[in-house]
Write an enzyme that holds these catalytic residues in place. Sequence first.
Site, short mmCIF file in Angstrom:
data_model
loop_
_atom_site.label_atom_id
_atom_site.label_comp_id
_atom_site.label_asym_id
_atom_site.label_seq_id
_atom_site.Cartn_x
_atom_site.Cartn_y
_atom_site.Cartn_z
N ARG A 35 27.95 -3.36 -2.52
CA ARG A 35 29.65 -4.55 -3.41
C ARG A 35 30.31 -3.73 -3.25
O ARG A 35 31.70 -3.59 -3.90
CB ARG A 35 28.96 -5.01 -4.38
CG ARG A 35 28.30 -4.37 -5.11
CD ARG A 35 27.48 -4.66 -6.57
NE ARG A 35 28.56 -5.47 -7.41
CZ ARG A 35 29.41 -4.82 -7.75
NH1 ARG A 35 29.62 -3.31 -8.13
NH2 ARG A 35 30.56 -4.90 -8.93
N GLU A 63 1.12 -1.43 0.20
CA GLU A 63 0.22 -0.14 -0.24
C GLU A 63 0.88 1.37 -0.02
O GLU A 63 1.73 0.97 -0.07
CB GLU A 63 -0.50 -0.17 1.49
CG GLU A 63 -0.18 0.07 2.43
CD GLU A 63 -1.05 -1.19 3.28
OE1 GLU A 63 -2.21 -0.85 3.48
OE2 GLU A 63 -0.63 -2.17 3.84
N ASP A 122 33.65 -2.25 -12.83
CA ASP A 122 32.41 -2.22 -12.92
C ASP A 122 31.59 -1.20 -14.61
O ASP A 122 31.94 -0.31 -14.95
CB ASP A 122 30.85 -1.89 -12.40
CG ASP A 122 31.37 -3.56 -11.26
OD1 ASP A 122 31.66 -4.47 -11.85
OD2 ASP A 122 30.75 -2.72 -10.43
C1 4H7 Z 1 5.96 3.38 -1.19
C2 4H7 Z 1 4.87 4.41 -1.65
C3 4H7 Z 1 9.32 1.13 -5.21
C4 4H7 Z 1 6.53 2.62 -1.58
C5 4H7 Z 1 3.88 3.88 -3.24
C6 4H7 Z 1 8.14 1.32 -4.27
C7 4H7 Z 1 8.03 0.89 -6.91
C8 4H7 Z 1 9.08 1.35 -6.61
C9 4H7 Z 1 5.52 1.80 -2.95
C10 4H7 Z 1 4.27 2.36 -3.31
C11 4H7 Z 1 7.06 0.75 -4.97
C12 4H7 Z 1 10.58 2.04 -7.45
C13 4H7 Z 1 2.32 0.88 -3.11
C14 4H7 Z 1 2.63 2.35 -5.07
C15 4H7 Z 1 1.88 0.35 -3.94
C16 4H7 Z 1 2.50 0.97 -6.03
C17 4H7 Z 1 0.65 -0.64 -5.74
C18 4H7 Z 1 5.82 0.79 -3.23
N1 4H7 Z 1 6.93 0.93 -6.07
N2 4H7 Z 1 3.03 1.43 -3.60
N3 4H7 Z 1 1.22 0.37 -5.01
N4 4H7 Z 1 10.10 1.34 -8.55
N5 4H7 Z 1 5.76 0.10 -4.39
O1 4H7 Z 1 11.79 1.90 -6.83
#
Ligand code: 4H7
Length: 246
Positions: free
Chosen positions: A148, A110, A163
């Site tokens: 790393r 969420e 890298d």
């Molecule tokens: C914080 C706020 C990171 C974390 C919202 C986290 C993609 C990335 C999340 C959300 C993430 C990334 C809640 C957004 C669930 C999406 C379906 C966890 N998604 N969510 N929603 N790109 N999700 O780094």
Amino acid sequence: MFQAPFSISIFKRAIDHNLVKVHIHNIRDYTHDKHHTVDDYAYGGGAGMVLKPEPIFEAVASIKSNIDLKEGSGTLPIILLTPQGRPFSQKIALELSKYSHLVLICGHYEGVDERVRQHLATNEISIGDYVLSGGELAAMVVVDAVVRLLPGVLGSEASALDDSHTSGLLEYPQYTRPEVYRGWAVPEVLLSGNHAQIAKWRRKQAILRTLECRPELLDKANLSPEDRKLIDGMKEGEDSGISTGH
Ligand code: 4H7
């Protein structure tokens, strides 16, 4: 979810050798109600639940109180993994590797109450333009890339500098035995024992590959005038031999 990746391979070695410590905290442990409630309905309505601010603020406060920041090591990054964050990169990994401590906050399934973003997190990072069901995998990606880079974690210090993305170029092609596999031979130069020639070939291959797969990286790459000349030559001819097989 965090146990498996951190208990194998490079992580296991780094943790066993006390080069890094990874602590997993469950925000449920920072609730005060019988049901250990960490989420609630969104104000304004809508389908999804939202992680409440209190357990996250309390978890971070407790973690902070257990960290003894050495004089001069300055601030403690509190990083929220979120789709709207700053795009993660090797450069950010290198920046983060300089801190003695990092706190990473993962939303799970969420969203997170906006006050966590505004008043608790010091950084927001996204590992790429896609949606994950939780921030855990994103956190593990960040931790892997940072750990790393820590001194002593990789076998030889040289490996991290070589890298892909550290130089700004993609990595050159690598081969191992057999010398010929299904009729596909290893490039002659690699068998020559001529280390200067090999280094030159690898540099050229790294540039070719970058030009073919990620041309935009070349603008920022750290290139010598010789490299630039090589690229200009590659760009000119139609039959410049640019093909990496992708
Ligand atoms: C914080 C706020 C990171 C974390 C919202 C986290 C993609 C990335 C999340 C959300 C993430 C990334 C809640 C957004 C669930 C999406 C379906 C966890 N998604 N969510 N929603 N790109 N999700 O780094």
